[in-house]
Design a protein around this motif. Structure first.
Motif, PDB file in Angstrom:
ATOM      1  N   VAL A  24       0.842  -1.205   0.000  1.00  0.00           N
ATOM      2  CA  VAL A  24       0.000   0.000   0.000  1.00  0.00           C
ATOM      3  C   VAL A  24       0.879   1.259   0.000  1.00  0.00           C
ATOM      4  CG1 VAL A  24      -1.664   1.327   1.356  1.00  0.00           C
ATOM      5  CG2 VAL A  24      -1.950  -1.150   1.104  1.00  0.00           C
ATOM      6  N   PHE A  25       1.957   1.229   0.788  1.00  0.00           N
ATOM      7  CA  PHE A  25       2.873   2.376   0.830  1.00  0.00           C
ATOM      8  C   PHE A  25       3.492   2.630  -0.539  1.00  0.00           C
ATOM      9  CE2 PHE A  25       7.284   3.844   1.221  1.00  0.00           C
ATOM     10  CZ  PHE A  25       7.083   5.071   1.835  1.00  0.00           C
ATOM     11  N   ALA A  26       3.954   1.551  -1.202  1.00  0.00           N
ATOM     12  CA  ALA A  26       4.612   1.708  -2.500  1.00  0.00           C
ATOM     13  C   ALA A  26       3.649   2.237  -3.557  1.00  0.00           C
ATOM     14  CB  ALA A  26       5.212   0.377  -2.944  1.00  0.00           C
ATOM     15  N   THR A  27       2.445   1.653  -3.613  1.00  0.00           N
ATOM     16  CA  THR A  27       1.478   2.105  -4.617  1.00  0.00           C
ATOM     17  C   THR A  27       0.958   3.498  -4.298  1.00  0.00           C
ATOM     18  OG1 THR A  27      -0.258   0.924  -3.394  1.00  0.00           O
ATOM     19  CG2 THR A  27       0.770  -0.226  -5.249  1.00  0.00           C
ATOM     20  N   GLY A  28       0.766   3.790  -3.006  1.00  0.00           N
ATOM     21  CA  GLY A  28       0.319   5.124  -2.612  1.00  0.00           C
ATOM     22  C   GLY A  28       1.365   6.180  -2.929  1.00  0.00           C
ATOM     23  N   ALA A  32       0.927   9.346  -5.455  1.00  0.00           N
ATOM     24  CA  ALA A  32       1.154  10.725  -5.031  1.00  0.00           C
ATOM     25  C   ALA A  32       2.232  11.404  -5.868  1.00  0.00           C
ATOM     26  CB  ALA A  32       1.543  10.750  -3.555  1.00  0.00           C
ATOM     27  N   LEU A  33       3.323  10.688  -6.140  1.00  0.00           N
ATOM     28  CA  LEU A  33       4.411  11.278  -6.918  1.00  0.00           C
ATOM     29  C   LEU A  33       3.994  11.525  -8.365  1.00  0.00           C
ATOM     30  CD1 LEU A  33       7.389   9.184  -5.495  1.00  0.00           C
ATOM     31  CD2 LEU A  33       6.874  11.588  -5.038  1.00  0.00           C
ATOM     32  N   ASP A  34       3.124  10.672  -8.871  1.00  0.00           N
ATOM     33  CA  ASP A  34       2.612  10.876 -10.232  1.00  0.00           C
ATOM     34  C   ASP A  34       1.823  12.182 -10.314  1.00  0.00           C
ATOM     35  OD1 ASP A  34       1.837  10.003 -12.994  1.00  0.00           O
ATOM     36  OD2 ASP A  34      -0.153   9.924 -12.068  1.00  0.00           O
ATOM     37  N   ALA A  35       1.114  12.502  -9.233  1.00  0.00           N
ATOM     38  CA  ALA A  35       0.309  13.728  -9.226  1.00  0.00           C
ATOM     39  C   ALA A  35       1.150  14.965  -8.924  1.00  0.00           C
ATOM     40  CB  ALA A  35      -0.816  13.595  -8.203  1.00  0.00           C
ATOM     41  N   ALA A  46      12.260   9.707  -7.821  1.00  0.00           N
ATOM     42  CA  ALA A  46      11.701  10.055  -6.510  1.00  0.00           C
ATOM     43  C   ALA A  46      11.103   8.829  -5.830  1.00  0.00           C
ATOM     44  CB  ALA A  46      10.641  11.143  -6.681  1.00  0.00           C
ATOM     45  N   LEU A  47      10.471   7.959  -6.634  1.00  0.00           N
ATOM     46  CA  LEU A  47       9.875   6.746  -6.058  1.00  0.00           C
ATOM     47  C   LEU A  47      10.954   5.826  -5.489  1.00  0.00           C
ATOM     48  CD1 LEU A  47       7.400   5.010  -5.510  1.00  0.00           C
ATOM     49  CD2 LEU A  47       7.652   4.048  -7.806  1.00  0.00           C
ATOM     50  N   PHE A 168      -3.242   0.692  -5.920  1.00  0.00           N
ATOM     51  CA  PHE A 168      -3.425   1.027  -4.512  1.00  0.00           C
ATOM     52  C   PHE A 168      -4.665   0.325  -3.948  1.00  0.00           C
ATOM     53  CE2 PHE A 168      -5.345   3.697  -1.217  1.00  0.00           C
ATOM     54  CZ  PHE A 168      -4.279   3.852  -0.345  1.00  0.00           C
ATOM     55  N   VAL A 169      -5.781   0.402  -4.665  1.00  0.00           N
ATOM     56  CA  VAL A 169      -7.025  -0.209  -4.193  1.00  0.00           C
ATOM     57  C   VAL A 169      -6.903  -1.723  -4.139  1.00  0.00           C
ATOM     58  CG1 VAL A 169      -9.474  -0.529  -4.693  1.00  0.00           C
ATOM     59  CG2 VAL A 169      -8.421   1.710  -5.043  1.00  0.00           C
TER      60      VAL A 169
END
Length: 372
Positions: A24-28, A32-35, A46-47, A168-169
């Motif tokens: 969840v942390f990795a996908t979240g 966020a970084l994509d946005a 950054a990821l 993420f979901v």
């Protein structure tokens, strides 16, 4: 460091929730970084930096990690080993703990003799069926899980049109499975938890292959149940595997299972590109079929690790006794067949053996055969 009464729940919740929390942390973070970062070249950089943060935190926590008492004993640090055991007893709220207790030296790493390797323990005469069954289950279970991981984001992406949100979901959907198996492992037992997980996984994943006939809501529901049950089965198998081996082979057994898992992941990654739903459906059905084979392995719910190890040792002892009895029966049968054959030879006039020996010799032979 966990007592037998709640070992299943605590190990599954600690391991499973942290595993899923990492996903969840990795996908979240990717979402966020994509946005936040418009340049794709800096998004992945950054990821990578953000993903390294948990590893740095882990390094900082290592000084507080409890070392294995067995390792301390093997290194000649008896006092450190005994102190660790006292801490474990305190953490498990042991009501009575002897002040003068002493740990015995670890047994030789062998189920058959001195100096045997771990491989001989895993694939010895008594444990090789268990090892092959569990290795197969790890391969099939993780093949199913990785196949489902490739598939499930597709159904969430159709609604959100964002791969990161979908990932993420689908990662969050593992949480219900972990919570369910944490209860089932101590409630209905390890075998019951595995059977339930594989059954739900097989049915839910098979429904995903019917995407042309089912409404979107049904496919999303199946995706959630498929991902959750696959993760639940992994946690039950992770708990179960070391419990059915003697102490010196537990880590090696988990390592073998992990190796089989990685091979399954590599193969499924190629299959999924060819048939996204077929790969996971076939893997889930195969896992379900292998569950019937796994049923040969004994239940470990509520047993301490010492009790399980004693069961394994007793099984080996009885195996030796059975082998001796079997050899004795085979030798007796061979002797009876020889006596019967000799009697027929002596009394067969066509062969003429009786005519070539004296009456005294024949009588002595017949007497010896009767005594045998």
């Amino acid at each position: 460091v966990v007592g037998s009464a709640h070992r299943g729940k605590r190990i599954i919740l600690s391991m499973g929730l942290l595993w899923t929390a990492g996903g969840v942390f990795a996908t979240g973070a990717a979402w966020a970084l994509d946005a936040l970062i418009p340049d794709p070249n800096w998004q992945w950089r950054a990821l990578v930096m953000v993903s390294a943060a948990p590893s740095l935190l882990l390094l900082l926590l290592f000084p507080w990690l409890v070392e294995s008492p067995r390792f301390h004993l093997g290194a000649g640090k008896r006092q450190a080993a005994e102190e660790t055991v006292r801490k474990i007893a305190l953490a498990n709220r042991a009501s009575a703990f002897p002040r003068n207790f002493r740990l015995r030296e670890p047994s030789a790493p062998s189920s058959r003799g001195e100096g045997a390797t771990i491989a001989r323990v895993l694939f010895g005469e008594d444990l090789w069926p268990t090892t092959l069954i569990l290795a197969s289950l790890w391969f099939l279970n993780m093949g199913s899980y990785y196949g489902i991981c490739f598939v499930t984001p597709i159904y969430f992406k159709a609604q959100h049109d964002n791969e990161y949100v979908a990932a993420f979901v689908s990662s969050v959907s593992e949480v219900p499975g972990i919570l369910a198996v944490s209860w089932a492992a101590d409630g209905v037992g390890r075998r019951g938890a595995l059977i339930a997980g594989y059954s739900v996984c097989a049915v839910a994943t098979a429904l995903l292959s019917l995407s042309a006939y089912l409404p979107y809501a049904a496919l999303v529901t199946s995706a959630v149940f498929s991902r959750a049950s696959a993760m639940a089965s992994i946690m039950a198998l992770y708990l179960y595997t070391p419990e059915v081996y003697p102490t010196q082979a537990r880590n090696a057994a988990l390592g073998l299972g992990s190796a089989c898992s990685r091979v399954a992941g590599i193969l499924v990654s190629y299959l999924s590109f060819r048939s996204e739903t077929l790969a996971s459906a076939v893997a889930a059905i195969a896992v379900y079929a292998w569950e019937f084979v796994r049923a040969r392995v004994p239940e470990t719910k509520g047993l301490s690790l010492e009790e399980i190890e004693r069961m394994v040792q007793e099984a080996e002892e009885f195996s030796d006794e059975d082998k001796k009895v079997r050899e004795k029966i085979e030798a007796r049968n061979a002797l009876e067949n020889y006596v019967y054959s000799m009697k027929n030879t002596l009394n067969d006039s066509e062969k003429g053996v009786a005519d070539k020996i004296s009456d005294d010799d024949k009588e002595a032979i017949e007497k010896a055969l009767e005594e045998a």
